[in-house]
Design a protein around this motif. Structure first.
Motif, mmCIF file in Angstrom:
data_model
loop_
_atom_site.group_PDB
_atom_site.id
_atom_site.type_symbol
_atom_site.label_atom_id
_atom_site.label_comp_id
_atom_site.label_asym_id
_atom_site.label_seq_id
_atom_site.Cartn_x
_atom_site.Cartn_y
_atom_site.Cartn_z
ATOM 1 N N TYR A 1 0.821 -1.210 0.000
ATOM 2 C CA TYR A 1 0.000 0.000 0.000
ATOM 3 C C TYR A 1 0.853 1.257 0.000
ATOM 4 N N ARG A 2 2.058 1.184 0.557
ATOM 5 C CA ARG A 2 2.902 2.378 0.586
ATOM 6 C C ARG A 2 3.193 2.896 -0.816
ATOM 7 N N TRP A 3 3.243 1.991 -1.802
ATOM 8 C CA TRP A 3 3.497 2.419 -3.176
ATOM 9 C C TRP A 3 2.276 3.120 -3.770
ATOM 10 N N VAL A 4 1.088 2.745 -3.299
ATOM 11 C CA VAL A 4 -0.114 3.475 -3.701
ATOM 12 C C VAL A 4 -0.038 4.917 -3.199
ATOM 13 N N VAL A 5 0.347 5.067 -1.934
ATOM 14 C CA VAL A 5 0.489 6.397 -1.355
ATOM 15 C C VAL A 5 1.530 7.199 -2.130
ATOM 16 N N LEU A 6 2.646 6.552 -2.462
ATOM 17 C CA LEU A 6 3.697 7.248 -3.207
ATOM 18 C C LEU A 6 3.199 7.689 -4.582
ATOM 19 N N CYS A 7 2.496 6.806 -5.278
ATOM 20 C CA CYS A 7 1.995 7.142 -6.608
ATOM 21 C C CYS A 7 1.011 8.311 -6.560
ATOM 22 N N VAL A 8 0.089 8.279 -5.593
ATOM 23 C CA VAL A 8 -0.886 9.356 -5.484
ATOM 24 C C VAL A 8 -0.198 10.658 -5.064
ATOM 25 N N GLY A 9 0.753 10.556 -4.129
ATOM 26 C CA GLY A 9 1.492 11.742 -3.712
ATOM 27 C C GLY A 9 2.301 12.343 -4.853
ATOM 28 N N ALA A 10 2.948 11.478 -5.652
ATOM 29 C CA ALA A 10 3.711 11.967 -6.804
ATOM 30 C C ALA A 10 2.787 12.593 -7.841
ATOM 31 N N VAL B 1 5.101 10.301 2.366
ATOM 32 C CA VAL B 1 6.224 9.429 2.003
ATOM 33 C C VAL B 1 7.084 9.132 3.222
ATOM 34 N N MET B 2 7.369 10.159 4.026
ATOM 35 C CA MET B 2 8.170 9.955 5.233
ATOM 36 C C MET B 2 7.506 8.945 6.166
ATOM 37 N N SER B 3 6.179 8.959 6.233
ATOM 38 C CA SER B 3 5.464 8.077 7.151
ATOM 39 C C SER B 3 5.496 6.616 6.699
ATOM 40 N N ARG C 1 -4.095 7.299 3.229
ATOM 41 C CA ARG C 1 -4.332 7.228 4.672
ATOM 42 C C ARG C 1 -2.996 7.129 5.372
ATOM 43 N N GLU C 2 -3.003 7.325 6.677
ATOM 44 C CA GLU C 2 -1.778 7.247 7.464
ATOM 45 C C GLU C 2 -1.488 5.802 7.856
ATOM 46 N N PRO C 3 -0.219 5.470 8.079
ATOM 47 C CA PRO C 3 0.116 4.111 8.512
ATOM 48 C C PRO C 3 -0.319 3.873 9.956
ATOM 49 N N PRO C 4 -0.471 2.613 10.343
ATOM 50 C CA PRO C 4 -0.805 2.320 11.740
ATOM 51 C C PRO C 4 0.235 2.901 12.682
ATOM 52 N N GLN D 1 11.800 7.996 14.091
ATOM 53 C CA GLN D 1 11.114 8.173 12.821
ATOM 54 C C GLN D 1 11.872 7.498 11.691
ATOM 55 N N ASN D 2 13.208 7.490 11.777
ATOM 56 C CA ASN D 2 14.010 7.036 10.664
ATOM 57 C C ASN D 2 14.251 5.535 10.673
ATOM 58 N N SER D 3 13.743 4.834 11.665
ATOM 59 C CA SER D 3 13.861 3.379 11.670
ATOM 60 C C SER D 3 12.546 2.704 11.319
ATOM 61 N N ARG D 4 11.506 3.501 11.068
ATOM 62 C CA ARG D 4 10.180 2.950 10.777
ATOM 63 C C ARG D 4 10.191 2.210 9.449
ATOM 64 N N SER D 5 9.494 1.112 9.407
ATOM 65 C CA SER D 5 9.349 0.373 8.158
ATOM 66 C C SER D 5 7.916 -0.117 8.048
ATOM 67 N N VAL D 6 7.206 0.328 7.028
ATOM 68 C CA VAL D 6 5.817 -0.041 6.818
ATOM 69 C C VAL D 6 5.669 -0.552 5.419
ATOM 70 N N SER D 7 4.895 -1.577 5.224
ATOM 71 C CA SER D 7 4.716 -2.120 3.868
ATOM 72 C C SER D 7 3.252 -2.209 3.537
#
Length: 393
Positions: free
Chosen positions: A3-12, A118-120, A181-184, A387-393
Motif C-alpha cells: 500500500y505504501r506504493w499506492v500512497v507514493l503514486c498518489v502523492g507523486a 512518504v516519510m510516514s 491514509r496514514e500508517p498504523p 522516525q528514521n527506523s520505521r518500516s511499513v509495507s
C-alpha cells in the motif's frame, strides 16, 4: 504491491499536478499575454503570483498536516486550488492575478503534506528512492503541461486551458481523499512547532537549498537564451537540449535518491553534487565563446546536476524533524526554495544582459559553493531517530 506504493503514486501525482501550475504555465505565456492584453513583464508578474502564494502558505500548511494528517490537507488544498484555477478562466487580468495567488496558497498544501506521507510510509533504507520518485514528478508534470497546454490554449482558448487544469487538479484531490491514509501508529504533532523551525541544522539546510536553487533556476531560465540568443543556435535545437537536460535531471533525482539510500546518508551526496554543479558552471563561463558543440557538452550535464539534488534536501529535512513533524520541516526547507525560485530568473537574466553571460554562470557557481560550505559542519542524527527506523509495507 504494498500500500505504501499506492500512497507514493498518489502523492507523486499530486506533486506533478501542482507543478503543472507553478512550472507549466509559462509554456502559454504568449497566449496569456494576448488574452489579457499584457506586456511580457506583466505576464511575469502574473505567473509569479503562484510562487508568492506558495511561499507564504508552505509552513502553515505543514503545521496543519502534522496535526491533522496529509489526506485532509491535500484534499482541501487541491479542491481549493481547482476552484481558483477555474476563477482564472472566468476573469480579467486582475482577477487572474488574485486567483493565481490564491491557487499558490492552496497548492502549497501538496508540497509539505505529500512529503509527510512518504516519510510516514517508507523507512530510511528506501526513503531516498521514494522521495526521488516524488521529486521527479515535478519536472515531469511541468514537461507534460508544456507539451499539452499550449495546444489547448491555441485551439480552444486560454479559459479552456485553465478549465482543463482545474479539472485535473480536482480529480487528483479526490484521488487523495479516496486512496491516502496514514500508517498504523502514525504520530501527529500536538504541541508547539517552534522547536523544529528554530533547529539550526534545518535553518542551515534550508539556506543551502535556497542557494542551490540559484544554479538550478539559472540553468532552467538561461539555457535556451544562452544557446539561441547568445550563441546563435536554432531555437528548436536549443529547446531540444533543454528538454533532454530536464528529462535527465528528473532521472538524476531517482539516481541520487538510490545513492543516498545505499550510503545511508543524504548530505554526503548533496555536498558532492554541489561541488560538481559549481565546477560545471565555472567551466561554462570559461567556455562561453568556445565551439558550440563543446559548450553544449558542458552546459547540458551541468544542468542535469543542477536539477537532480532536490530529493536529497527534502528527505534530510523530513528526517531532521521529531516524529510527527516532518511536514513542518519540509515546508520550512521548501520556503527557501520558492523564495530563490522567484528571484533567480530575473537576477540571472539581469546579470547576463547587463554585465556578461560568464558573470551569470559564475554567480550560479558561487551560490553552489556557498551551499557546500553551509553543509560542511554536518552530523547526522538519523540512526538514533525513531522516525528514521520505521518500516511499513
Amino acid at each position: 504491491m504494498g500500500y505504501r506504493w499506492v500512497v507514493l503514486c498518489v502523492g507523486a501525482l499530486a506533486q506533478g499536478t501542482n507543478a503543472a501550475v507553478f512550472l507549466g504555465l509559462p509554456a502559454i505565456s504568449p497566449q496569456l499575454q494576448q488574452h489579457f492584453s499584457l506586456t511580457l513583464p506583466q505576464v511575469g508578474l502574473l505567473l509569479g503570483a503562484v510562487n508568492l502564494g506558495t511561499m507564504i502558505a508552505l509552513v502553515p500548511w505543514g503545521v496543519v498536516a502534522d496535526r491533522r494528517g496529509e489526506r485532509l490537507v491535500m484534499t482541501i488544498g487541491g479542491l481549493g486550488a481547482a476552484g481558483c484555477l477555474l476563477s482564472v478562466a472566468l476573469g480579467n487580468a486582475w482577477i487572474a492575478g488574485l486567483a493565481l495567488f490564491a491557487a499558490g496558497l492552496f497548492g502549497a498544501s501538496v508540497n509539505a503534506a505529500s512529503g509527510r506521507a512518504v516519510m510516514s510510509w517508507f523507512s530510511s533504507g528506501s526513503r531516498g528512492l521514494a522521495m526521488g520518485v516524488r521529486q521527479t514528478a515535478t519536472p515531469l508534470g511541468a514537461a507534460l503541461t508544456a507539451a499539452v497546454l499550449p495546444g489547448i490554449a491555441i485551439s480552444a482558448g486560454v479559459p479552456t486551458a485553465f478549465v482543463a487544469l482545474a479539472g485535473v487538479t480536482a480529480f487528483v484531490a479526490l484521488a487523495v481523499a479516496l486512496l491516502v491514509r496514514e500508517p498504523p501508529g502514525a504520530v501527529r504533532a500536538s504541541a508547539d512547532h517552534g522547536m523544529i523551525l528554530k533547529d539550526p541544522r534545518l535553518l542551515r539546510l534550508s539556506l543551502a537549498s535556497g542557494l542551490l536553487v540559484v544554479p538550478q533556476f539559472t540553468a532552467t531560465a538561461l539555457l535556451v537564451p544562452l544557446l539561441h540568443g547568445h550563441r546563435g543556435m536554432s531555437v528548436t535545437a536549443a529547446a531540444a537540449v533543454f528538454g533532454v537536460a530536464q528529462a535527465l535531471g528528473g532521472a538524476g533525482r531517482l539516481a541520487v535518491g538510490v545513492w543516498s539510500d545505499r550510503v545511508r546518508n543524504r548530505i554526503g551526496p548533496l555536498k558532492i553534487v554541489s561541488i560538481i554543479t559549481a565546477a560545471g558552471f565555472v567551466l561554462v563561463a570559461v567556455l562561453d565563446q568556445a565551439p558550440l558543440p563543446l559548450l553544449i557538452a558542458v552546459v547540458a550535464p551541468t544542468s542535469v546536476f543542477a536539477l537532480c539534488w532536490n530529493g536529497l534536501a527534502v528527505t534530510e529535512a523530513g528526517e531532521l524533524a521529531p516524529e510527527g513533524r516532518s511536514a513542518t520541516a519540509i515546508a520550512m526547507q521548501n520556503s527557501a526554495n520558492y523564495l530563490s525560485a522567484a528571484t533567480t530568473p530575473f537576477l540571472a537574466s539581469f546579470v547576463a544582459v547587463h554585465v556578461a553571460w560568464p558573470a551569470a554562470m559564475v554567480l550560479a557557481a558561487a551560490a553552489a559553493v556557498t551551499a557546500r560550505v553551509l553543509l560542511q559542519p554536518w552530523r547526522s542524527l538519523r540512526a538514533s531517530s525513531p522516525q528514521n527506523s520505521r518500516s511499513v509495507s
